[in-house]
Design a protein around this motif. Structure first.
Motif, PDB file in Angstrom:
ATOM      1  N   PRO A 166      -6.917  -0.890  -2.699  1.00  0.00           N
ATOM      2  CA  PRO A 166      -7.628   0.179  -1.600  1.00  0.00           C
ATOM      3  C   PRO A 166      -7.281  -0.412  -0.385  1.00  0.00           C
ATOM      4  O   PRO A 166      -7.169   0.382   0.569  1.00  0.00           O
ATOM      5  CB  PRO A 166      -8.923   0.075  -2.189  1.00  0.00           C
ATOM      6  CG  PRO A 166      -9.104  -1.066  -3.082  1.00  0.00           C
ATOM      7  CD  PRO A 166      -7.933  -1.361  -3.609  1.00  0.00           C
ATOM      8  N   THR A 167      -7.232  -1.836  -0.261  1.00  0.00           N
ATOM      9  CA  THR A 167      -7.168  -2.233   1.164  1.00  0.00           C
ATOM     10  C   THR A 167      -5.814  -1.719   1.745  1.00  0.00           C
ATOM     11  O   THR A 167      -5.590  -1.561   3.026  1.00  0.00           O
ATOM     12  CB  THR A 167      -7.368  -3.763   1.221  1.00  0.00           C
ATOM     13  OG1 THR A 167      -8.337  -4.113   0.492  1.00  0.00           O
ATOM     14  CG2 THR A 167      -7.090  -4.444   2.487  1.00  0.00           C
ATOM     15  N   VAL A 168      -4.834  -2.005   0.944  1.00  0.00           N
ATOM     16  CA  VAL A 168      -3.508  -1.585   1.188  1.00  0.00           C
ATOM     17  C   VAL A 168      -3.269  -0.088   1.585  1.00  0.00           C
ATOM     18  O   VAL A 168      -2.804   0.259   2.687  1.00  0.00           O
ATOM     19  CB  VAL A 168      -2.514  -1.783   0.010  1.00  0.00           C
ATOM     20  CG1 VAL A 168      -0.987  -0.794   0.417  1.00  0.00           C
ATOM     21  CG2 VAL A 168      -2.085  -3.131  -0.191  1.00  0.00           C
ATOM     22  N   CYS A 169      -3.929   0.695   0.833  1.00  0.00           N
ATOM     23  CA  CYS A 169      -4.132   2.253   1.224  1.00  0.00           C
ATOM     24  C   CYS A 169      -4.766   2.417   2.466  1.00  0.00           C
ATOM     25  O   CYS A 169      -4.400   3.409   3.462  1.00  0.00           O
ATOM     26  CB  CYS A 169      -4.776   2.890   0.223  1.00  0.00           C
ATOM     27  SG  CYS A 169      -4.587   4.812   0.317  1.00  0.00           S
ATOM     28  N   CYS A 170      -5.902   1.842   2.590  1.00  0.00           N
ATOM     29  CA  CYS A 170      -6.862   2.254   3.919  1.00  0.00           C
ATOM     30  C   CYS A 170      -6.038   1.577   5.029  1.00  0.00           C
ATOM     31  O   CYS A 170      -6.374   2.213   6.056  1.00  0.00           O
ATOM     32  CB  CYS A 170      -7.976   1.467   3.785  1.00  0.00           C
ATOM     33  SG  CYS A 170      -9.128   2.078   2.582  1.00  0.00           S
ATOM     34  N   LEU A 171      -5.337   0.335   5.061  1.00  0.00           N
ATOM     35  CA  LEU A 171      -4.806   0.065   6.275  1.00  0.00           C
ATOM     36  C   LEU A 171      -3.619   1.011   6.669  1.00  0.00           C
ATOM     37  O   LEU A 171      -3.427   1.167   7.840  1.00  0.00           O
ATOM     38  CB  LEU A 171      -4.205  -1.350   6.086  1.00  0.00           C
ATOM     39  CG  LEU A 171      -5.281  -2.478   5.919  1.00  0.00           C
ATOM     40  CD1 LEU A 171      -4.769  -3.893   5.608  1.00  0.00           C
ATOM     41  CD2 LEU A 171      -5.958  -2.622   7.466  1.00  0.00           C
ATOM     42  N   GLY A 172      -3.039   1.581   5.937  1.00  0.00           N
ATOM     43  CA  GLY A 172      -1.821   2.482   5.908  1.00  0.00           C
ATOM     44  C   GLY A 172      -2.457   3.834   6.522  1.00  0.00           C
ATOM     45  O   GLY A 172      -1.880   4.396   7.510  1.00  0.00           O
ATOM     46  N   TYR A 173      -3.518   4.306   6.152  1.00  0.00           N
ATOM     47  CA  TYR A 173      -4.277   5.550   6.324  1.00  0.00           C
ATOM     48  C   TYR A 173      -4.989   5.200   7.761  1.00  0.00           C
ATOM     49  O   TYR A 173      -4.849   6.207   8.428  1.00  0.00           O
ATOM     50  CB  TYR A 173      -5.261   6.011   5.449  1.00  0.00           C
ATOM     51  CG  TYR A 173      -4.777   7.153   4.225  1.00  0.00           C
ATOM     52  CD1 TYR A 173      -4.951   8.379   4.366  1.00  0.00           C
ATOM     53  CD2 TYR A 173      -3.940   6.482   3.134  1.00  0.00           C
ATOM     54  CE1 TYR A 173      -4.192   9.125   3.582  1.00  0.00           C
ATOM     55  CE2 TYR A 173      -3.213   7.511   2.197  1.00  0.00           C
ATOM     56  CZ  TYR A 173      -3.485   8.820   2.542  1.00  0.00           C
ATOM     57  OH  TYR A 173      -2.951   9.403   1.715  1.00  0.00           O
ATOM     58  N   LEU A 174      -5.254   3.963   7.960  1.00  0.00           N
ATOM     59  CA  LEU A 174      -5.925   3.852   9.345  1.00  0.00           C
ATOM     60  C   LEU A 174      -4.693   3.889  10.432  1.00  0.00           C
ATOM     61  O   LEU A 174      -4.595   4.569  11.361  1.00  0.00           O
ATOM     62  CB  LEU A 174      -6.288   2.432   9.472  1.00  0.00           C
ATOM     63  CG  LEU A 174      -7.885   2.193   8.847  1.00  0.00           C
ATOM     64  CD1 LEU A 174      -8.313   0.937   8.913  1.00  0.00           C
ATOM     65  CD2 LEU A 174      -8.977   2.905  10.001  1.00  0.00           C
ATOM     66  N   GLY A 175      -3.432   3.495  10.024  1.00  0.00           N
ATOM     67  CA  GLY A 175      -2.112   3.685  10.755  1.00  0.00           C
ATOM     68  C   GLY A 175      -2.024   5.322  11.116  1.00  0.00           C
ATOM     69  O   GLY A 175      -1.690   5.472  12.376  1.00  0.00           O
ATOM     70  N   MET A 176      -1.992   6.050  10.072  1.00  0.00           N
ATOM     71  CA  MET A 176      -1.998   7.425  10.579  1.00  0.00           C
ATOM     72  C   MET A 176      -3.003   7.964  11.238  1.00  0.00           C
ATOM     73  O   MET A 176      -2.926   8.697  12.493  1.00  0.00           O
ATOM     74  CB  MET A 176      -1.706   8.133   9.165  1.00  0.00           C
ATOM     75  CG  MET A 176      -0.369   7.786   8.487  1.00  0.00           C
ATOM     76  SD  MET A 176      -0.101   9.128   7.058  1.00  0.00           S
ATOM     77  CE  MET A 176      -1.367   8.480   5.684  1.00  0.00           C
ATOM     78  N   ASN A 177      -4.305   7.615  11.017  1.00  0.00           N
ATOM     79  CA  ASN A 177      -5.537   7.960  11.580  1.00  0.00           C
ATOM     80  C   ASN A 177      -5.428   7.400  13.320  1.00  0.00           C
ATOM     81  O   ASN A 177      -5.705   8.491  14.069  1.00  0.00           O
ATOM     82  CB  ASN A 177      -6.769   7.244  10.997  1.00  0.00           C
ATOM     83  CG  ASN A 177      -7.923   7.897  11.506  1.00  0.00           C
ATOM     84  OD1 ASN A 177      -8.275   7.906  12.788  1.00  0.00           O
ATOM     85  ND2 ASN A 177      -8.963   8.194  10.661  1.00  0.00           N
ATOM     86  N   LEU A 178      -5.229   6.512  13.394  1.00  0.00           N
ATOM     87  CA  LEU A 178      -5.011   5.964  14.757  1.00  0.00           C
ATOM     88  C   LEU A 178      -4.028   6.375  15.600  1.00  0.00           C
ATOM     89  O   LEU A 178      -4.159   6.756  16.646  1.00  0.00           O
ATOM     90  CB  LEU A 178      -4.726   4.332  14.948  1.00  0.00           C
ATOM     91  CG  LEU A 178      -6.186   3.716  14.183  1.00  0.00           C
ATOM     92  CD1 LEU A 178      -5.822   2.192  13.951  1.00  0.00           C
ATOM     93  CD2 LEU A 178      -7.279   3.619  15.381  1.00  0.00           C
ATOM     94  N   TRP A 179      -2.716   6.774  14.917  1.00  0.00           N
ATOM     95  CA  TRP A 179      -1.762   7.419  15.585  1.00  0.00           C
ATOM     96  C   TRP A 179      -2.325   9.019  16.241  1.00  0.00           C
ATOM     97  O   TRP A 179      -2.096   9.212  17.237  1.00  0.00           O
ATOM     98  CB  TRP A 179      -0.467   7.722  14.932  1.00  0.00           C
ATOM     99  CG  TRP A 179       0.628   8.335  15.555  1.00  0.00           C
ATOM    100  CD1 TRP A 179       1.404   7.524  16.358  1.00  0.00           C
ATOM    101  CD2 TRP A 179       0.804   9.766  15.865  1.00  0.00           C
ATOM    102  NE1 TRP A 179       2.359   8.521  17.101  1.00  0.00           N
ATOM    103  CE2 TRP A 179       2.161   9.778  16.827  1.00  0.00           C
ATOM    104  CE3 TRP A 179       0.367  10.965  15.370  1.00  0.00           C
ATOM    105  CZ2 TRP A 179       2.602  10.910  17.163  1.00  0.00           C
ATOM    106  CZ3 TRP A 179       1.045  12.168  15.979  1.00  0.00           C
ATOM    107  CH2 TRP A 179       2.258  12.042  16.690  1.00  0.00           C
ATOM    108  N   TYR A 180      -3.059   9.695  15.153  1.00  0.00           N
ATOM    109  CA  TYR A 180      -3.337  11.136  15.323  1.00  0.00           C
ATOM    110  C   TYR A 180      -4.540  10.891  16.429  1.00  0.00           C
ATOM    111  O   TYR A 180      -4.946  11.853  17.202  1.00  0.00           O
ATOM    112  CB  TYR A 180      -3.898  11.744  14.282  1.00  0.00           C
ATOM    113  CG  TYR A 180      -2.876  12.351  13.230  1.00  0.00           C
ATOM    114  CD1 TYR A 180      -1.744  13.271  13.912  1.00  0.00           C
ATOM    115  CD2 TYR A 180      -2.628  11.691  11.936  1.00  0.00           C
ATOM    116  CE1 TYR A 180      -0.858  13.560  12.868  1.00  0.00           C
ATOM    117  CE2 TYR A 180      -1.533  12.210  11.077  1.00  0.00           C
ATOM    118  CZ  TYR A 180      -0.611  13.059  11.639  1.00  0.00           C
ATOM    119  OH  TYR A 180       0.111  13.348  10.914  1.00  0.00           O
ATOM    120  N   SER A 181      -5.347   9.871  16.419  1.00  0.00           N
ATOM    121  CA  SER A 181      -6.299   9.647  17.419  1.00  0.00           C
ATOM    122  C   SER A 181      -5.818   9.290  18.786  1.00  0.00           C
ATOM    123  O   SER A 181      -6.864   9.133  19.922  1.00  0.00           O
ATOM    124  CB  SER A 181      -7.452   8.558  17.004  1.00  0.00           C
ATOM    125  OG  SER A 181      -7.951   9.218  15.533  1.00  0.00           O
ATOM    126  N   GLY A 182      -4.443   8.937  19.134  1.00  0.00           N
ATOM    127  CA  GLY A 182      -3.968   8.415  20.450  1.00  0.00           C
ATOM    128  C   GLY A 182      -3.773   7.108  20.650  1.00  0.00           C
ATOM    129  O   GLY A 182      -3.776   6.637  21.711  1.00  0.00           O
TER     130      GLY A 182
END
Length: 219
Positions: A132-148
């Motif tokens: 889950p940590t691997v997944c969450c860090l990767g999804y945070l990557g996408m989230n942060l890009w979309y958030s600017g």
């Protein structure tokens, strides 16, 4: 009890090889759900609901997937187990990103990462079939890009790849490279993305992970 455990293990294996949305995955977890309801034990119900959540979410049935994620979150909070809470935040964060709930998604993903630790690495993939940590860090990557926040996005996705290296779990490593591919593409870094695609293809081929091979070919 034994049949339920075998079905959950089979569901995880099918997810890793055939993909989250394969019909066999739904049939396996639905049978496990029938068994769980007869037992009425929430902790045993948790991984079954997660399997069904993944199936419906990856098939694009987001309202159903979101409802199942919320059920997981309620079970985790009622039981109070650290691993269950981490997994519930992981699931909520990922589905909310798909729903465009960026702020709430980021909160769940960050909480999941905060609940993880080095000691949990050996068994962290027990619920979803990946760390889950691997997944969450990767999804945070996408989230942060979309958030600017493109630089923070790359930093978090890189942390996910580093965590996957420490975990030494093939599916989690493939996932980390896949999520890095997303972030690199969002940043317009095609050459770097291609390197991660090659890594996914090589790993997926060596472990017969057909689903991940298909994802890499799509990229």
């Amino acid at each position: 009890g034994q049949e339920r455990e075998l079905l959950v293990a089979l569901g995880r294996s099918l997810t890793s090889t055939k993909g989250f949305g394969a019909p066999d995955v739904e049939a396996t977890y639905k049978r496990a759900l029938e068994l769980c309801r007869s037992l009425g034990e929430p902790p045993q119900l948790f991984p079954v609901i997660e399997g069904l959540h993944s199936f419906y979410t990856m098939r694009g049935e987001l309202p159903v997937g979101y409802s199942l994620a919320q059920q997981m979150h309620r079970i985790a909070e009622s039981v109070g187990d650290r691993a269950l809470r981490c997994e519930a935040h992981h699931t909520m964060g990922c589905v909310e990103l798909r729903l465009g709930k960026l702020r709430s998604s980021r909160t769940h993903l960050e909480r999941a990462v905060a609940l993880s630790d080095a000691e949990s690495r050996a068994t962290a993939y027990t619920y979803s079939g990946h760390d889950p940590t691997v997944c969450c860090l990767g999804y945070l990557g996408m989230n942060l890009w979309y958030s600017g926040y493109p630089d923070q996005a790359l930093r978090r996705a890189t942390e996910g790849l580093e965590w996957a290296t420490a975990v030494e779990h093939p599916v989690s490593t493939v996932l980390a490279h896949t999520l890095m591919t997303w972030v690199r593409l969002l940043r317009g870094e095609d050459a770097a993305a291609a390197e991660h695609v090659d890594a996914v293809l090589a790993l997926a081929a060596s472990h017969d992970l057909v689903y991940w091979t298909a994802i890499a070919r799509m990229f």
